[in-house]
Write a protein that holds these residues in place. Structure first.
Motif, PDB file in Angstrom:
ATOM      1  N   LEU A   1       0.815  -1.212  -0.042  1.00  0.00           N
ATOM      2  CA  LEU A   1       0.012  -0.074   0.102  1.00  0.00           C
ATOM      3  C   LEU A   1       0.906   1.137   0.070  1.00  0.00           C
ATOM      4  N   ALA A   2       2.053   1.309   0.898  1.00  0.00           N
ATOM      5  CA  ALA A   2       2.781   2.398   0.773  1.00  0.00           C
ATOM      6  C   ALA A   2       3.361   2.674  -0.591  1.00  0.00           C
ATOM      7  N   ARG A   3       4.035   1.489  -1.405  1.00  0.00           N
ATOM      8  CA  ARG A   3       4.430   1.894  -2.765  1.00  0.00           C
ATOM      9  C   ARG A   3       3.295   2.388  -3.720  1.00  0.00           C
ATOM     10  N   LEU A   4       2.086   1.637  -3.446  1.00  0.00           N
ATOM     11  CA  LEU A   4       1.096   2.088  -4.254  1.00  0.00           C
ATOM     12  C   LEU A   4       0.821   3.779  -3.991  1.00  0.00           C
ATOM     13  N   HIS A   5       0.767   4.204  -3.124  1.00  0.00           N
ATOM     14  CA  HIS A   5       0.461   5.632  -2.294  1.00  0.00           C
ATOM     15  C   HIS A   5       1.705   6.662  -3.108  1.00  0.00           C
ATOM     16  N   ARG A   6       2.894   5.965  -3.031  1.00  0.00           N
ATOM     17  CA  ARG A   6       3.953   6.797  -3.492  1.00  0.00           C
ATOM     18  C   ARG A   6       3.874   6.997  -4.819  1.00  0.00           C
ATOM     19  N   ARG A   7       3.493   5.967  -5.608  1.00  0.00           N
ATOM     20  CA  ARG A   7       3.188   6.099  -6.979  1.00  0.00           C
ATOM     21  C   ARG A   7       2.118   7.107  -7.358  1.00  0.00           C
ATOM     22  N   LEU A   8       1.438   7.598  -6.454  1.00  0.00           N
ATOM     23  CA  LEU A   8       0.317   8.591  -6.769  1.00  0.00           C
ATOM     24  C   LEU A   8       0.714  10.061  -6.223  1.00  0.00           C
ATOM     25  N   PRO A   9       0.244  11.155  -6.833  1.00  0.00           N
ATOM     26  CA  PRO A   9       0.594  12.308  -6.602  1.00  0.00           C
ATOM     27  C   PRO A   9      -0.509  12.838  -5.452  1.00  0.00           C
ATOM     28  N   LEU A  10      -0.008  12.046  -4.147  1.00  0.00           N
ATOM     29  CA  LEU A  10      -1.015  12.221  -2.947  1.00  0.00           C
ATOM     30  C   LEU A  10       0.015  12.865  -1.838  1.00  0.00           C
ATOM     31  N   GLY A  11      -0.554  13.493  -0.954  1.00  0.00           N
ATOM     32  CA  GLY A  11      -0.052  13.729   0.244  1.00  0.00           C
ATOM     33  C   GLY A  11      -0.440  12.636   1.362  1.00  0.00           C
ATOM     34  N   PRO A  12      -0.193  12.992   2.603  1.00  0.00           N
ATOM     35  CA  PRO A  12      -0.945  12.239   3.594  1.00  0.00           C
ATOM     36  C   PRO A  12      -2.476  12.102   3.561  1.00  0.00           C
ATOM     37  N   VAL A  13      -3.060  10.778   3.498  1.00  0.00           N
ATOM     38  CA  VAL A  13      -4.447  10.596   3.294  1.00  0.00           C
ATOM     39  C   VAL A  13      -5.272   9.931   4.160  1.00  0.00           C
TER      40      VAL A  13
ATOM     41  N   VAL B   1      -3.961  -1.594   7.561  1.00  0.00           N
ATOM     42  CA  VAL B   1      -3.661  -0.300   7.627  1.00  0.00           C
ATOM     43  C   VAL B   1      -3.191   0.119   8.869  1.00  0.00           C
ATOM     44  N   ALA B   2      -3.347  -0.531  10.283  1.00  0.00           N
ATOM     45  CA  ALA B   2      -2.428  -0.404  11.525  1.00  0.00           C
ATOM     46  C   ALA B   2      -1.121  -0.479  11.062  1.00  0.00           C
ATOM     47  N   ALA B   3      -0.555  -1.657  10.484  1.00  0.00           N
ATOM     48  CA  ALA B   3       0.880  -1.799  10.168  1.00  0.00           C
ATOM     49  C   ALA B   3       1.211  -0.429   9.389  1.00  0.00           C
ATOM     50  N   LEU B   4       0.481  -0.223   8.068  1.00  0.00           N
ATOM     51  CA  LEU B   4       0.780   1.247   7.292  1.00  0.00           C
ATOM     52  C   LEU B   4       1.252   2.311   8.212  1.00  0.00           C
ATOM     53  N   ALA B   5       0.089   2.681   9.101  1.00  0.00           N
ATOM     54  CA  ALA B   5       0.227   3.742   9.725  1.00  0.00           C
ATOM     55  C   ALA B   5       1.444   3.650  10.725  1.00  0.00           C
ATOM     56  N   ALA B   6       1.691   2.667  11.211  1.00  0.00           N
ATOM     57  CA  ALA B   6       2.904   2.371  12.046  1.00  0.00           C
ATOM     58  C   ALA B   6       4.252   2.302  11.463  1.00  0.00           C
ATOM     59  N   ARG B   7       4.334   1.681  10.318  1.00  0.00           N
ATOM     60  CA  ARG B   7       5.539   1.870   9.453  1.00  0.00           C
ATOM     61  C   ARG B   7       5.792   2.684   8.561  1.00  0.00           C
ATOM     62  N   HIS B   8       4.596   3.285   8.249  1.00  0.00           N
ATOM     63  CA  HIS B   8       4.832   4.442   7.069  1.00  0.00           C
ATOM     64  C   HIS B   8       3.852   5.808   7.595  1.00  0.00           C
ATOM     65  N   PRO B   9       4.204   6.297   8.837  1.00  0.00           N
ATOM     66  CA  PRO B   9       3.438   7.126   9.205  1.00  0.00           C
ATOM     67  C   PRO B   9       3.118   8.443   8.634  1.00  0.00           C
ATOM     68  N   ARG B  10       4.015   8.832   7.627  1.00  0.00           N
ATOM     69  CA  ARG B  10       3.909  10.160   6.888  1.00  0.00           C
ATOM     70  C   ARG B  10       2.870  10.143   5.821  1.00  0.00           C
TER      71      ARG B  10
ATOM     72  N   ARG C   1      -0.332   7.110  15.614  1.00  0.00           N
ATOM     73  CA  ARG C   1      -0.205   8.477  15.808  1.00  0.00           C
ATOM     74  C   ARG C   1      -1.256   9.395  15.143  1.00  0.00           C
ATOM     75  N   ALA C   2      -1.808   8.821  13.803  1.00  0.00           N
ATOM     76  CA  ALA C   2      -2.755   9.709  13.337  1.00  0.00           C
ATOM     77  C   ALA C   2      -4.240   9.437  13.988  1.00  0.00           C
ATOM     78  N   PRO C   3      -4.759  10.614  14.001  1.00  0.00           N
ATOM     79  CA  PRO C   3      -6.238  10.448  14.726  1.00  0.00           C
ATOM     80  C   PRO C   3      -7.097   9.270  13.855  1.00  0.00           C
ATOM     81  N   THR C   4      -7.700   8.450  14.951  1.00  0.00           N
ATOM     82  CA  THR C   4      -8.186   7.119  14.428  1.00  0.00           C
ATOM     83  C   THR C   4      -9.796   7.226  14.945  1.00  0.00           C
ATOM     84  N   LEU C   5     -10.680   6.756  14.126  1.00  0.00           N
ATOM     85  CA  LEU C   5     -11.986   6.837  14.540  1.00  0.00           C
ATOM     86  C   LEU C   5     -12.367   4.937  14.183  1.00  0.00           C
ATOM     87  N   VAL C   6     -12.840   4.578  15.253  1.00  0.00           N
ATOM     88  CA  VAL C   6     -12.978   3.157  15.043  1.00  0.00           C
ATOM     89  C   VAL C   6     -14.699   2.911  15.353  1.00  0.00           C
TER      90      VAL C   6
END
Length: 247
Positions: A77-89, A101-110, A185-190
């Motif tokens: 998912l991180a690689r897909l994100h970086r291929r797209l012209p996106l900021g933090p989403v 996505v918990a692993a994504l936010a922990a491993r690639h927080p930016r 660290r991102a605000p999280t809604l469960v």
């Protein structure tokens, strides 16, 4: 994992730096198709919505030679994100996709501005047999069309691949899920449908407590796939949450 790219749907305008965007992440063995009602609702507000089929699943089955584990899916998912012209989403996930996505936010927080976890599964310290029983109990509560979509996706992904993914997810739930959540660290809604038999109310409140900035909300009458059965309600919650309007 193969270097072959994986399939993703897009709704709304093309991705562009500075334009509102979201990513929606499906659960185990499925595809992004069951996020289509929510994706269309979000896109109607001008948001770019990216909905991948995770590597090894459905239309992205050929993107991985074997079922990837949770960390590998997060890195994909991180690689897909970086291929797209996106900021933090904001990233929205359902069921086992919440582990990814918990692993994504922990491993690639930016890469992640907000997390929305809908029916987070699998619950730690719960056996695989019990988890499967909860899934069976949830099925009659879901719309028939969702059950048809899920059955088709499971067949395309394949039973052996689904079983391997389930084992990876059980191991992640036992060893890493809570650790990853504690690093978010991102605000999280469960979000939990009040009829959900898979993600218990006790567990979803625990998830909201584990992250640094979490809150929990219920959707009355919905089951595990609240994003499918109540897309308008969930879209409204997401809008308020990302705008900072939820308490």
């Amino acid at each position: 994992m193969s270097d072959v790219g994986f399939f993703a749907r897009r709704y709304g305008p093309p991705p562009r730096e500075g334009r509102p965007a979201m990513m929606l992440v499906h659960g185990l063995g499925l595809s992004g198709r069951y996020f289509v009602p929510l994706a269309r609702r979000l896109a109607s507000d001008g948001v770019t919505v990216v909905v991948p089929d995770l590597p090894g699943n459905a239309r992205s089955r050929a993107a991985a030679r074997r079922a990837p584990d949770v960390a590998q899916l997060a890195d994909a998912l991180a690689r897909l994100h970086r291929r797209l012209p996106l900021g933090p989403v904001p990233v929205v996930a359902n069921s086992v996709g919440c582990q990814v996505v918990a692993a994504l936010a922990a491993r690639h927080p930016r890469l992640v501005s907000h997390l929305v976890l809908v029916g987070p599964a699998l619950e730690p310290r719960t056996s695989g047999l019990r988890q499967f029983g909860r899934l069976v109990a949830d099925a009659p509560k879901e719309p028939f069309r969702l059950l048809f979509l899920a059955a088709f996706d499971y067949l395309v992904t394949g039973p052996l691949r689904c079983a391997a993914s389930f084992r990876h997810s059980l191991r992640d739930a036992a060893e890493s899920f809570e650790v990853n959540l504690s690093q978010v660290r991102a605000p999280t809604l469960v979000v939990r449908g009040t009829g959900d038999t898979i993600a218990s109310g006790t567990w979803t409140r625990r998830v909201a407590e584990l992250v640094a900035d979490g809150r929990a909300e219920d959707i009355p009458g919905a089951a595990h796939a609240a994003h499918y059965s109540a897309p308008d309600t969930l879209a409204a919650l997401i809008g308020k949450f990302t705008a900072g309007e939820l308490g």
